[in-house]
Write a protein that holds these residues in place. Sequence first.
Motif, PDB file in Angstrom:
ATOM      1  N   TYR A  69       1.548  -3.730   2.015  1.00 21.90           N
ATOM      2  CA  TYR A  69       1.683  -2.327   1.603  1.00 21.90           C
ATOM      3  C   TYR A  69       0.391  -1.564   1.902  1.00 21.90           C
ATOM      4  O   TYR A  69       0.425  -0.457   2.454  1.00 21.90           O
ATOM      5  CB  TYR A  69       2.026  -2.224   0.119  1.00 21.90           C
ATOM      6  N   LEU A  70      -0.743  -2.139   1.551  1.00 25.09           N
ATOM      7  CA  LEU A  70      -2.023  -1.473   1.803  1.00 25.09           C
ATOM      8  C   LEU A  70      -2.235  -1.237   3.301  1.00 25.09           C
ATOM      9  O   LEU A  70      -2.796  -0.206   3.693  1.00 25.09           O
ATOM     10  CB  LEU A  70      -3.173  -2.277   1.198  1.00 25.09           C
ATOM     11  N   ASP A  71      -1.761  -2.167   4.116  1.00 25.21           N
ATOM     12  CA  ASP A  71      -1.834  -1.980   5.560  1.00 25.21           C
ATOM     13  C   ASP A  71      -0.967  -0.792   6.015  1.00 25.21           C
ATOM     14  O   ASP A  71      -1.354  -0.042   6.908  1.00 25.21           O
ATOM     15  CB  ASP A  71      -1.418  -3.249   6.308  1.00 25.21           C
ATOM     16  N   LEU A  72       0.218  -0.631   5.397  1.00 24.89           N
ATOM     17  CA  LEU A  72       1.065   0.532   5.710  1.00 24.89           C
ATOM     18  C   LEU A  72       0.323   1.832   5.420  1.00 24.89           C
ATOM     19  O   LEU A  72       0.355   2.775   6.212  1.00 24.89           O
ATOM     20  CB  LEU A  72       2.349   0.525   4.870  1.00 24.89           C
ATOM     21  N   VAL A  73      -0.318   1.878   4.248  1.00 27.05           N
ATOM     22  CA  VAL A  73      -1.051   3.076   3.863  1.00 27.05           C
ATOM     23  C   VAL A  73      -2.198   3.325   4.844  1.00 27.05           C
ATOM     24  O   VAL A  73      -2.384   4.451   5.326  1.00 27.05           O
ATOM     25  CB  VAL A  73      -1.565   2.965   2.413  1.00 27.05           C
ATOM     26  N   ALA A  74      -2.945   2.286   5.153  1.00 30.20           N
ATOM     27  CA  ALA A  74      -4.090   2.435   6.053  1.00 30.20           C
ATOM     28  C   ALA A  74      -3.652   2.847   7.458  1.00 30.20           C
ATOM     29  O   ALA A  74      -4.300   3.677   8.097  1.00 30.20           O
ATOM     30  CB  ALA A  74      -4.887   1.136   6.111  1.00 30.20           C
ATOM     31  N   ASP A  75      -2.551   2.286   7.927  1.00 29.90           N
ATOM     32  CA  ASP A  75      -2.042   2.617   9.252  1.00 29.90           C
ATOM     33  C   ASP A  75      -1.616   4.085   9.318  1.00 29.90           C
ATOM     34  O   ASP A  75      -1.832   4.758  10.320  1.00 29.90           O
ATOM     35  CB  ASP A  75      -0.874   1.699   9.607  1.00 29.90           C
ATOM     36  N   GLY A  76      -0.969   4.569   8.256  1.00 30.78           N
ATOM     37  CA  GLY A  76      -0.629   5.977   8.137  1.00 30.78           C
ATOM     38  C   GLY A  76       0.648   6.440   8.806  1.00 30.78           C
ATOM     39  O   GLY A  76       1.056   7.583   8.629  1.00 30.78           O
TER      40      GLY A  76
ATOM     41  N   PHE B 145       8.407  -3.186  -1.890  1.00 31.13           N
ATOM     42  CA  PHE B 145       7.636  -2.132  -1.239  1.00 31.13           C
ATOM     43  C   PHE B 145       6.144  -2.276  -1.490  1.00 31.13           C
ATOM     44  O   PHE B 145       5.352  -2.369  -0.558  1.00 31.13           O
ATOM     45  CB  PHE B 145       8.127  -0.751  -1.686  1.00 31.13           C
ATOM     46  N   TYR B 146       5.756  -2.298  -2.760  1.00 29.61           N
ATOM     47  CA  TYR B 146       4.331  -2.225  -3.092  1.00 29.61           C
ATOM     48  C   TYR B 146       3.575  -3.540  -2.924  1.00 29.61           C
ATOM     49  O   TYR B 146       2.355  -3.544  -2.891  1.00 29.61           O
ATOM     50  CB  TYR B 146       4.137  -1.692  -4.509  1.00 29.61           C
ATOM     51  N   ARG B 147       4.276  -4.640  -2.835  1.00 34.11           N
ATOM     52  CA  ARG B 147       3.590  -5.920  -2.593  1.00 34.11           C
ATOM     53  C   ARG B 147       3.841  -6.415  -1.177  1.00 34.11           C
ATOM     54  O   ARG B 147       2.917  -6.756  -0.455  1.00 34.11           O
ATOM     55  CB  ARG B 147       4.036  -6.945  -3.626  1.00 34.11           C
ATOM     56  N   ALA B 148       5.122  -6.462  -0.776  1.00 32.18           N
ATOM     57  CA  ALA B 148       5.450  -7.026   0.538  1.00 32.18           C
ATOM     58  C   ALA B 148       5.386  -5.997   1.659  1.00 32.18           C
ATOM     59  O   ALA B 148       5.389  -6.368   2.831  1.00 32.18           O
ATOM     60  CB  ALA B 148       6.842  -7.653   0.499  1.00 32.18           C
ATOM     61  N   GLY B 149       5.358  -4.704   1.303  1.00 35.66           N
ATOM     62  CA  GLY B 149       5.316  -3.668   2.324  1.00 35.66           C
ATOM     63  C   GLY B 149       6.641  -3.471   3.040  1.00 35.66           C
ATOM     64  O   GLY B 149       6.685  -2.907   4.129  1.00 35.66           O
ATOM     65  N   ASP B 150       7.741  -3.923   2.424  1.00 33.39           N
ATOM     66  CA  ASP B 150       9.072  -3.759   3.019  1.00 33.39           C
ATOM     67  C   ASP B 150       9.551  -2.326   2.831  1.00 33.39           C
ATOM     68  O   ASP B 150       9.368  -1.728   1.769  1.00 33.39           O
ATOM     69  CB  ASP B 150      10.085  -4.699   2.354  1.00 33.39           C
ATOM     70  N   SER B 151      10.201  -1.784   3.834  1.00 34.50           N
ATOM     71  CA  SER B 151      10.721  -0.428   3.764  1.00 34.50           C
ATOM     72  C   SER B 151      11.967  -0.381   2.891  1.00 34.50           C
ATOM     73  O   SER B 151      12.889  -1.187   3.056  1.00 34.50           O
ATOM     74  CB  SER B 151      11.073   0.077   5.159  1.00 34.50           C
ATOM     75  N   LEU B 152      12.017   0.594   1.991  1.00 36.69           N
ATOM     76  CA  LEU B 152      13.207   0.794   1.164  1.00 36.69           C
ATOM     77  C   LEU B 152      14.248   1.634   1.909  1.00 36.69           C
ATOM     78  O   LEU B 152      15.256   2.026   1.334  1.00 36.69           O
ATOM     79  CB  LEU B 152      12.829   1.426  -0.172  1.00 36.69           C
ATOM     80  N   SER B 153      14.011   1.866   3.195  1.00 37.53           N
ATOM     81  CA  SER B 153      14.993   2.504   4.073  1.00 37.53           C
ATOM     82  C   SER B 153      15.672   1.473   4.972  1.00 37.53           C
ATOM     83  O   SER B 153      16.584   1.820   5.718  1.00 37.53           O
ATOM     84  CB  SER B 153      14.305   3.551   4.959  1.00 37.53           C
TER      85      SER B 153
END
Length: 156
Positions: A42-49, A84-92
Amino acid sequence: MNLRYAAARPATPSPPLAAMPYVAEANRRIAELTGARFGRSYLDLVADGRFEMDSTAAAIGFAALRAQAPGSALPLAETMQEAFYRAGDSLSDPATYLRIAEQHELDADRVISDLADPRTRAVALRDFGRAAEVDRDGGASHWPAPTALRTVSRPT
């Protein structure tokens, strides 16, 4: 008590996370205040943007899961949050709901079918309306948020 997953109104997908620089700071504050731990993915998703959140898709997904296990709404919502917040999986992504359905021993094929069913979308849109009634001040209007609604019987 009924648990609904909705912002105060349905939304088109949000702009990419890069357009929301406050998200990283908000996550830091949430972790500091609550002890919540965000996963590396998840943090990588945020950082990637580049990731775009979609509260309508999340609400539809929650409605599809809840249809089979209305008494398990809270554990289902928790699993969605972890995805979402741990695994970074999309809820879409339907694959996220396939995994959640399997984890909760639900009929995964039915969940996937329900994701595309207009009736499930209608349930999710009603959830937005109910959340908006509870949150008239708009505090949840920009974030998908689990919303606990106490069912009150009204005379007809």
